[in-house]
Design a protein around this motif. Structure first.
Motif: not given
Length: 192
Positions: A140-156
């Motif tokens: 997830w990233a901020d639309s105006s600054t492109s700074s990262q707001l969060g990450t997630d990793y899934q294995s399925v």
């Protein structure tokens, strides 16, 4: 009688002097008596080499000795054809595309204010002829600054021809209203 005994003593003394090599000072002769000539220094001169050793070594040795190993051609060797002790399967091994981004569709990019979580719903469909394990990275990233707001990793794991739905989440406490984007960053799939 007295005179005769004196003569024997003198003869014995002369004989003893001749055997030991004593008598006159100076050089001794190297004649048949076996004495070696010296400089009168009491035997410090080296002895001469013994006589009678052979000096003529053989010179007629052969010069045409063989220089290499015997040669042969491969046709001299017995020929044979090895028989394989294994066989190949007629069916080729299954192939697949390791890039699984085309197998994932995403929806519901949102932020839950009550749990302070970013959420993203992922639908994974496996089109391969074998079961696959998908490793998915979401950000997830901020639309105006492109700074990262969060990450997630899934294995399925998804079996052949089936689909799975998973929800990616990332905790982040936002203090102000923020416009953001959800992105499936990478999807790698491998047979399982």
């Amino acid at each position: 009688m007295h005179r005769r005994s004196m003569r024997l003593v003198a003869v014995a003394a002369i004989g003893l002097l001749a055997l030991t090599g004593c008598g006159k000072k100076g050089r001794h002769s190297s004649g048949s008596g076996g004495f070696v000539s010296g400089g009168g220094s009491g035997g410090s001169e080296p002895l001469s080499s013994p006589s009678g050793l052979p000096t003529d070594l053989p010179t007629d040795l052969p010069t045409d000795l063989p220089s290499g190993l015997p040669s042969y051609t491969p046709s001299d060797l017995p020929s044979y054809t090895p028989s394989p002790s294994y066989s190949y399967s007629d069916s080729p091994s299954p192939t697949y595309n390791s890039d699984g981004r085309y197998d994932v569709s995403a929806s519901d990019c949102d932020y839950d204010e009550s749990t302070h979580e970013f959420q993203y719903t992922l639908n994974v469909r496996n089109p391969e002829t074998q079961g696959m394990r998908y490793s998915i990275s979401v950000k997830w990233a901020d639309s105006s600054t492109s700074s990262q707001l969060g990450t997630d990793y899934q294995s399925v794991y998804v079996s052949s021809g089936s689909s799975q739905t998973v929800t990616a989440t990332a905790y982040r406490y936002l203090t102000e209203q923020t416009s953001f984007t959800c992105t499936v960053d990478s999807v790698i799939k491998v047979p399982n």
